[in-house]
Scaffold this motif. Sequence first.
Motif, PDB file in Angstrom:
ATOM      1  N   LEU A  66      -0.921  -3.038  -8.769  1.00 26.98           N
ATOM      2  CA  LEU A  66      -0.342  -1.812  -8.208  1.00 26.98           C
ATOM      3  C   LEU A  66      -1.358  -0.677  -8.177  1.00 26.98           C
ATOM      4  CD1 LEU A  66       2.322  -0.636  -7.124  1.00 26.98           C
ATOM      5  CD2 LEU A  66       2.877   0.080  -9.460  1.00 26.98           C
ATOM      6  N   ALA A  67      -2.130  -0.536  -9.273  1.00 23.83           N
ATOM      7  CA  ALA A  67      -3.139   0.524  -9.342  1.00 23.83           C
ATOM      8  C   ALA A  67      -4.218   0.328  -8.291  1.00 23.83           C
ATOM      9  CB  ALA A  67      -3.767   0.540 -10.743  1.00 23.83           C
ATOM     10  N   ALA A  68      -4.554  -0.932  -8.015  1.00 22.60           N
ATOM     11  CA  ALA A  68      -5.579  -1.221  -7.013  1.00 22.60           C
ATOM     12  C   ALA A  68      -5.092  -0.841  -5.617  1.00 22.60           C
ATOM     13  CB  ALA A  68      -5.947  -2.697  -7.054  1.00 22.60           C
ATOM     14  N   ILE A  69      -3.874  -1.249  -5.279  1.00 20.92           N
ATOM     15  CA  ILE A  69      -3.327  -0.952  -3.953  1.00 20.92           C
ATOM     16  C   ILE A  69      -3.259   0.556  -3.714  1.00 20.92           C
ATOM     17  CG2 ILE A  69      -1.281  -1.169  -2.474  1.00 20.92           C
ATOM     18  CD1 ILE A  69      -2.882  -3.766  -2.825  1.00 20.92           C
ATOM     19  N   GLN A  70      -2.780   1.268  -4.725  1.00 20.39           N
ATOM     20  CA  GLN A  70      -2.656   2.731  -4.580  1.00 20.39           C
ATOM     21  C   GLN A  70      -4.024   3.410  -4.650  1.00 20.39           C
ATOM     22  OE1 GLN A  70       0.043   3.789  -7.738  1.00 20.39           O
ATOM     23  NE2 GLN A  70       1.879   3.109  -6.610  1.00 20.39           N
ATOM     24  N   GLY A  71      -4.870   2.954  -5.570  1.00 19.72           N
ATOM     25  CA  GLY A  71      -6.162   3.600  -5.802  1.00 19.72           C
ATOM     26  C   GLY A  71      -7.117   3.459  -4.628  1.00 19.72           C
ATOM     27  N   PHE A  72      -7.199   2.267  -4.038  1.00 16.87           N
ATOM     28  CA  PHE A  72      -8.116   2.058  -2.910  1.00 16.87           C
ATOM     29  C   PHE A  72      -7.777   2.983  -1.737  1.00 16.87           C
ATOM     30  CE2 PHE A  72      -8.604  -2.559  -4.521  1.00 16.87           C
ATOM     31  CZ  PHE A  72      -9.691  -2.196  -5.308  1.00 16.87           C
ATOM     32  N   SER A  73      -6.474   3.273  -1.562  1.00 14.44           N
ATOM     33  CA  SER A  73      -6.055   4.136  -0.441  1.00 14.44           C
ATOM     34  C   SER A  73      -6.436   5.587  -0.658  1.00 14.44           C
ATOM     35  CB  SER A  73      -4.534   4.017  -0.250  1.00 14.44           C
ATOM     36  OG  SER A  73      -4.171   2.684   0.041  1.00 14.44           O
ATOM     37  N   LYS A  74      -6.695   5.960  -1.927  1.00  7.25           N
ATOM     38  CA  LYS A  74      -7.019   7.353  -2.227  1.00  7.25           C
ATOM     39  C   LYS A  74      -8.529   7.614  -2.256  1.00  7.25           C
ATOM     40  CE  LYS A  74      -2.828   7.956  -5.021  1.00  7.25           C
ATOM     41  NZ  LYS A  74      -2.298   8.242  -6.389  1.00  7.25           N
ATOM     42  N   LEU A  75      -9.322   6.569  -2.109  1.00  4.00           N
ATOM     43  CA  LEU A  75     -10.775   6.741  -2.143  1.00  4.00           C
ATOM     44  C   LEU A  75     -11.290   7.262  -0.803  1.00  4.00           C
ATOM     45  CD1 LEU A  75     -11.658   3.372  -3.922  1.00  4.00           C
ATOM     46  CD2 LEU A  75     -11.875   5.652  -4.928  1.00  4.00           C
ATOM     47  N   SER A  76     -12.253   8.160  -0.880  1.00  2.00           N
ATOM     48  CA  SER A  76     -12.793   8.708   0.376  1.00  2.00           C
ATOM     49  C   SER A  76     -13.688   7.690   1.078  1.00  2.00           C
ATOM     50  CB  SER A  76     -13.577   9.996   0.094  1.00  2.00           C
ATOM     51  OG  SER A  76     -14.633   9.725  -0.828  1.00  2.00           O
ATOM     52  N   GLU A  77     -14.458   6.906   0.314  1.00  2.00           N
ATOM     53  CA  GLU A  77     -15.322   5.868   0.870  1.00  2.00           C
ATOM     54  C   GLU A  77     -15.086   4.568   0.097  1.00  2.00           C
ATOM     55  OE1 GLU A  77     -16.896   6.112   3.462  1.00  2.00           O
ATOM     56  OE2 GLU A  77     -17.239   8.248   3.811  1.00  2.00           O
ATOM     57  N   PRO A  78     -14.037   3.820   0.460  1.00  2.00           N
ATOM     58  CA  PRO A  78     -13.661   2.624  -0.321  1.00  2.00           C
ATOM     59  C   PRO A  78     -14.799   1.592  -0.460  1.00  2.00           C
ATOM     60  CG  PRO A  78     -11.939   3.185   1.252  1.00  2.00           C
ATOM     61  CD  PRO A  78     -13.114   4.056   1.587  1.00  2.00           C
TER      62      PRO A  78
ATOM     63  N   GLY B 106     -14.050  -8.090 -12.586  1.00  2.00           N
ATOM     64  CA  GLY B 106     -14.713  -7.930 -11.296  1.00  2.00           C
ATOM     65  C   GLY B 106     -14.096  -8.820 -10.221  1.00  2.00           C
ATOM     66  N   TYR B 107     -13.780 -10.051 -10.588  1.00  2.00           N
ATOM     67  CA  TYR B 107     -13.181 -10.984  -9.633  1.00  2.00           C
ATOM     68  C   TYR B 107     -11.824 -10.464  -9.157  1.00  2.00           C
ATOM     69  CZ  TYR B 107     -11.135 -15.294  -7.772  1.00  2.00           C
ATOM     70  OH  TYR B 107     -10.532 -16.227  -6.964  1.00  2.00           O
ATOM     71  N   HIS B 108     -10.992 -10.015 -10.102  1.00  2.00           N
ATOM     72  CA  HIS B 108      -9.656  -9.517  -9.744  1.00  2.00           C
ATOM     73  C   HIS B 108      -9.741  -8.286  -8.853  1.00  2.00           C
ATOM     74  CE1 HIS B 108      -6.683 -11.998 -11.891  1.00  2.00           C
ATOM     75  NE2 HIS B 108      -7.658 -12.210 -12.761  1.00  2.00           N
ATOM     76  N   ILE B 109     -10.646  -7.381  -9.177  1.00  2.00           N
ATOM     77  CA  ILE B 109     -10.788  -6.165  -8.370  1.00  2.00           C
ATOM     78  C   ILE B 109     -11.203  -6.512  -6.946  1.00  2.00           C
ATOM     79  CG2 ILE B 109     -12.169  -4.058  -8.067  1.00  2.00           C
ATOM     80  CD1 ILE B 109     -12.271  -3.846 -11.137  1.00  2.00           C
ATOM     81  N   LEU B 110     -12.167  -7.444  -6.804  1.00  2.00           N
ATOM     82  CA  LEU B 110     -12.649  -7.814  -5.476  1.00  2.00           C
ATOM     83  C   LEU B 110     -11.557  -8.510  -4.662  1.00  2.00           C
ATOM     84  CD1 LEU B 110     -15.000  -7.884  -3.507  1.00  2.00           C
ATOM     85  CD2 LEU B 110     -15.748 -10.035  -4.540  1.00  2.00           C
ATOM     86  N   MET B 111     -10.768  -9.383  -5.316  1.00  2.00           N
ATOM     87  CA  MET B 111      -9.683 -10.067  -4.606  1.00  2.00           C
ATOM     88  C   MET B 111      -8.615  -9.071  -4.151  1.00  2.00           C
ATOM     89  SD  MET B 111     -10.685 -13.147  -4.395  1.00  2.00           S
ATOM     90  CE  MET B 111     -12.361 -12.495  -4.421  1.00  2.00           C
ATOM     91  N   GLU B 112      -8.323  -8.085  -5.021  1.00  2.00           N
ATOM     92  CA  GLU B 112      -7.338  -7.055  -4.644  1.00  2.00           C
ATOM     93  C   GLU B 112      -7.858  -6.243  -3.460  1.00  2.00           C
ATOM     94  OE1 GLU B 112      -4.439  -6.922  -5.619  1.00  2.00           O
ATOM     95  OE2 GLU B 112      -4.292  -7.799  -7.611  1.00  2.00           O
TER      96      GLU B 112
ATOM     97  N   ILE C 276      -7.973  -4.498   2.236  1.00  2.00           N
ATOM     98  CA  ILE C 276      -8.731  -4.143   3.441  1.00  2.00           C
ATOM     99  C   ILE C 276      -8.166  -4.820   4.692  1.00  2.00           C
ATOM    100  CG2 ILE C 276     -10.481  -5.984   3.459  1.00  2.00           C
ATOM    101  CD1 ILE C 276     -12.584  -3.786   3.978  1.00  2.00           C
ATOM    102  N   LYS C 277      -7.451  -5.923   4.514  1.00  2.00           N
ATOM    103  CA  LYS C 277      -6.815  -6.564   5.668  1.00  2.00           C
ATOM    104  C   LYS C 277      -5.743  -5.670   6.273  1.00  2.00           C
ATOM    105  CE  LYS C 277      -7.610 -11.329   4.109  1.00  2.00           C
ATOM    106  NZ  LYS C 277      -6.989 -12.553   3.554  1.00  2.00           N
ATOM    107  N   GLU C 278      -5.123  -4.842   5.414  1.00  2.00           N
ATOM    108  CA  GLU C 278      -4.092  -3.905   5.888  1.00  2.00           C
ATOM    109  C   GLU C 278      -4.708  -2.591   6.363  1.00  2.00           C
ATOM    110  OE1 GLU C 278      -0.961  -4.892   6.034  1.00  2.00           O
ATOM    111  OE2 GLU C 278      -1.511  -6.838   5.147  1.00  2.00           O
TER     112      GLU C 278
ATOM    113  N   PHE D 107     -15.940 -15.235  -5.009  1.00  2.00           N
ATOM    114  CA  PHE D 107     -16.494 -13.893  -5.236  1.00  2.00           C
ATOM    115  C   PHE D 107     -17.663 -13.646  -4.282  1.00  2.00           C
ATOM    116  CE2 PHE D 107     -19.205 -10.784  -7.283  1.00  2.00           C
ATOM    117  CZ  PHE D 107     -18.323  -9.888  -7.872  1.00  2.00           C
ATOM    118  N   ARG D 108     -18.556 -14.633  -4.200  1.00  2.00           N
ATOM    119  CA  ARG D 108     -19.743 -14.500  -3.359  1.00  2.00           C
ATOM    120  C   ARG D 108     -19.365 -14.395  -1.878  1.00  2.00           C
ATOM    121  NH1 ARG D 108     -21.913 -19.347  -4.412  1.00  2.00           N
ATOM    122  NH2 ARG D 108     -20.777 -20.201  -2.632  1.00  2.00           N
TER     123      ARG D 108
END
Length: 598
Positions: A24-36, A59-65, A70-72, A104-105
């Motif tokens: 949940l934090a990732a979905i909300q947080g990425f949208s609030k970043l100026s340069e994701p 790191g793996y979880h953050i990248l997958m989230e 980014i698809k949305e 990841f790669r």
Amino acid sequence: LDPFMLRDQFFELWNQNDLPMLHLAAIQGFSKLSEPLEALLTILESCPGKQKGRNHTLGYHILMEFQTWIKEHPQVKLSSFSEDKAVDLQRRALGLLSDTNPTFRDSLINIYQLKSLDPSILRLYIVKLQALNCYKEAITLSIKLGLQTELNTMEMLVPLILQDKLPLAESFVKGHSELERQLVLLLDSWCHPDFNVEDIRKQFPHLSLSKHYTAQIQSKMLTRHVLRLMEKFKIDQRLCPNALHKRRLDSLRYLMFKTFGEKTMTEENWTDHVQYVVADDLLLQVHLVQMLVKYCSLQKASQWSLRYNIPKDQLPLGVWEAQQSLPPDLQQICLNDITQEKWVPPQSHWHKFYQVPLTKDKVHFVDRPETFHECQSIVLKEGGIVGVDMEWQPTFGCVSTQAVALIQLAVLDQVFLLDLCARGFRQQSDLVGFIRALFSNRNILKLGYSMTGDLKCLSATWPELSEEPLRMEGMLDLLRVHQKIQCQKVNRVQNGPREVLVGEDSAEKGLSLLVQQVLGKPLDKTEQMSNWEKRPLRISQIRYAVADAYCLLDVYSALSSNPASFGLPADLRSITSGQSETSKGKKQKEKQAKKTAQ
């Protein structure tokens, strides 16, 4: 949102093992970043430790989230940055690619479009990984980025081979014919008798080679790999003289052992095979003479040295003198006259081995259209039973799959020998059609024993059988029946002095053992390793070929008449399908158990 604040929030939730809230934090947080895209790199760079190929890391979880997010948000893309800024982000993403986790790669490569980066930058990064001894990561990444032709092939391949990672080296060169050739030639150069691993140290002084790594270079194993890759990549065998020489030398030693050690190979067969193995290789010819001095006699050594006209200064001690003392009639290698052979073997052979209950006139050579049509009309009769066997020239590993020389088809009271070495017969238009019709007819029972090798050689004989494989119907592989008998531990011999248990004081193997267990006497396998391409065939070869096919009918008849005494079901045909299903189910269970464990 400050990316460092988001990073701290991720750290806290990760330490609490609260994955739903992390999502949940990732979905909300990425949208609030100026340069994701830039913020993601900042967060990943500060994640503690390396991924080391694991997927249960922060790191793996953050990248997958981020990949899901980014698809949305398709508006978030690298092209929105200036060219210099985009390259800077790509360089930073490149620095995270030493991770061996493929997901990841691949995600980083796709998100930051790293394949579009300047090849010189990518090449420099691969070289840096190699300098850090990250050879596996370097090769994997170079394959993913399509950099094979941009890199020094030897620098990439040698460390992998030394670390026993040849499959990875094969993946690196696959699809690039020049690189494939370089890999095979490299391995072949290491098969040279004078090769020393220290040469690698001199050639690649910056490589840190331990004793464990250099121990991976064994000529026998390397030869096997060269011959396998030579076929896989369709490399001309003339480019691999060292591996072929090594394989032929090993074959020569084997032939010497079989003939003068075990004494299980006839003089005729040994002579045929030695000439094939030695060919026009002077070094092998000298080796042959040396071995004959050691294991046979000076007379035979001198005969073969005369045959190959070996220079005097390369002859072993005493051979030149033996040559001078040889009378003219012994200077040529003489073999037994095959015209003196008789169809009926001696009494000692009758007492010791299985005998085919056929006279010579019941054995038909099929090498012309007339005899072929007669064979078709009899073999393809509905409801018939046909014993199938094939013979080919032994190559002792110098060629992986050989073309069939003779096909034996046994029916009740007669055997047909399809001579594929007869001039023009193999190219006969309806011959392949006949093979297809026979194997695909479910109303004709075909008996064989371990047919896998036969079918491979059939495909080597007619390439169209590789393009469109045979449809197998009505086939009973007696190897499966034999395995069933072994499992039941019931091995009775009809009209034999005692029960013969599998492997108990028995030198027999395979079909010969089955024939011994069921019919009381084994097969005579003396001619098994004959030169089946040489014509005319000897009577002993014909007897062997006929017996190998006809014994299948006799074994099947004996087993069918009293299956219970051998621990078999009433319907022998049910064994093959039942066994394969059991094996298939077992493999599926093992696969599922492995998946669950992972």
